[in-house]
Design an enzyme around this catalytic site. Structure first.
Site, PDB file in Angstrom:
ATOM      1  N   TYR A 126       0.809  -1.223   0.000  1.00  0.00           N
ATOM      2  CA  TYR A 126       0.000   0.000   0.000  1.00  0.00           C
ATOM      3  C   TYR A 126       0.843   1.274   0.000  1.00  0.00           C
ATOM      4  O   TYR A 126       0.656   2.144  -0.878  1.00  0.00           O
ATOM      5  CB  TYR A 126      -0.980  -0.014   1.168  1.00  0.00           C
ATOM      6  CG  TYR A 126      -1.981   1.116   1.112  1.00  0.00           C
ATOM      7  CD1 TYR A 126      -3.062   1.068   0.243  1.00  0.00           C
ATOM      8  CD2 TYR A 126      -1.839   2.252   1.921  1.00  0.00           C
ATOM      9  CE1 TYR A 126      -3.988   2.105   0.173  1.00  0.00           C
ATOM     10  CE2 TYR A 126      -2.741   3.289   1.854  1.00  0.00           C
ATOM     11  CZ  TYR A 126      -3.819   3.215   0.981  1.00  0.00           C
ATOM     12  OH  TYR A 126      -4.724   4.252   0.913  1.00  0.00           O
ATOM     13  N   LYS A 130       1.160   4.110  -3.125  1.00  0.00           N
ATOM     14  CA  LYS A 130       0.910   5.541  -2.955  1.00  0.00           C
ATOM     15  C   LYS A 130       2.164   6.360  -3.266  1.00  0.00           C
ATOM     16  O   LYS A 130       2.074   7.471  -3.796  1.00  0.00           O
ATOM     17  CB  LYS A 130       0.430   5.818  -1.538  1.00  0.00           C
ATOM     18  CG  LYS A 130      -0.962   5.289  -1.238  1.00  0.00           C
ATOM     19  CD  LYS A 130      -2.021   5.938  -2.119  1.00  0.00           C
ATOM     20  CE  LYS A 130      -3.428   5.517  -1.733  1.00  0.00           C
ATOM     21  NZ  LYS A 130      -4.463   6.154  -2.585  1.00  0.00           N
TER      22      LYS A 130
END
Length: 226
Positions: A126, A130
Site C-alpha cells: 500500500y 501511494k
C-alpha cells in the site's frame, strides 16, 4: 480568496470526498462544481453537475475538466477491489488519468489524498503504491499541487471496514492519554482533511506541497479564520 471559480471532484462518494463536496457546494468560492461518478448519487444542488462516466474512458468527459481546481479523493481497499491489479487501477491509474486531463486543460490547482507512509521504495504494497502515485503526479508540472498524507481517517463510511473500525475504537479508547500533536499523527477526522484541501485551493501558492496529518489539522483550523 477568489470567488466564482469552478471545480471538478472525483471520489465524492468516499469518506473525505463527501465532506469536501459539501464544502465546495456550501462555500461562496465556487460557482460550479462537477462531480465524476459511476452512477447518480441523488444529491441535488444548484451548483452541482454530476458527470456519469466510465473511469476507463475519461477522455469521453474531457469537456468537464476546463475548471480552476481539481480534487481527487479516489481510493479503494483490497477487499473491495478483489486484487492488487484492480486496486492499483483505482488508486493510481485513475488519479493519473484525471491529473493528465487536468494538466491538458490548464487546471491551476490539483489536490489529492495519498497516505501517511507513502514511499515508492517501501516493501509494503500500500505505501509503495501511494509513493509511486506521488512520484508520477509530481512529474506533471501543475502550477500548484497539494498531496495530503492523513493518518487513520475517522468518520462514518457507507461501507464497513473491519480494520479501520477496530483501529478507530482503539484510538478513541486511548486518545485521552495522548498529547494533541500525537492525536493527529495517529488519526484524523475526514472533515478535517476536506477542510484543509478546500483551504489550500483558495490560497496563492505554487509548486508541490506534501502535507502531514498535523499540518492538515492546522490548515483546517485556518478555515475558521478566513
Amino acid at each position: 480568496m477568489t470567488h466564482g471559480k469552478t471545480a471538478l471532484i472525483a471520489g465524492a462518494s468516499g469518506l473525505v470526498g463527501n465532506k469536501l463536496l459539501h464544502e465546495l457546494l456550501q462555500g461562496q468560492e465556487y460557482k460550479k462544481v462537477y462531480s465524476l461518478v459511476r452512477s447518480p448519487s441523488g444529491i441535488e444542488h444548484a451548483k452541482l453537475t454530476e458527470v456519469v462516466c466510465n473511469f476507463d474512458k475519461l477522455e469521453d468527459v474531457e469537456e468537464y475538466f476546463s475548471v480552476d481546481d481539481v480534487f481527487c479523493c479516489l481510493g479503494t481497499t483490497i477487499k473491495k477491489a478483489k486484487s492488487k491489479e484492480a486496486m492499483y487501477k483505482v488508486d493510481v491509474e485513475y488519479p493519473l488519468a484525471i491529473a493528465e486531463l487536468a494538466k491538458k486543460n490548464n487546471v491551476q490547482h490539483f489536490s489529492i489524498i495519498s497516505s501517511m507512509n507513502a514511499n515508492a521504495n517501501s516493501i509494503l504494497w500500500y505505501p509503495k503504491m501511494k509513493g509511486i502515485l506521488e512520484n508520477k503526479l509530481t512529474a506533471i508540472s501543475f502550477r500548484s499541487i497539494s498531496i495530503m498524507r492523513p493518518s487513520l481517517l475517522l468518520g462514518e463510511r457507507k461501507e464497513f471496514r473491519l480494520g479501520e473500525a477496530i483501529a478507530s475504537k482503539i484510538f478513541t479508547a486511548i486518545s485521552f492519554l495522548l498529547k494533541e500533536s500525537w492525536k493527529s499523527r495517529l488519526a484524523i477526522n475526514a472533515e478535517t482533511v476536506a477542510r484543509a484541501m478546500f483551504y489550500l485551493s483558495q490560497i496563492d501558492k505554487q509548486g508541490v506541497g506534501v502535507y502531514t496529518a498535523n499540518e492538515i489539522k492546522n490548515m483546517s483550523s485556518l478555515m475558521d479564520k478566513k
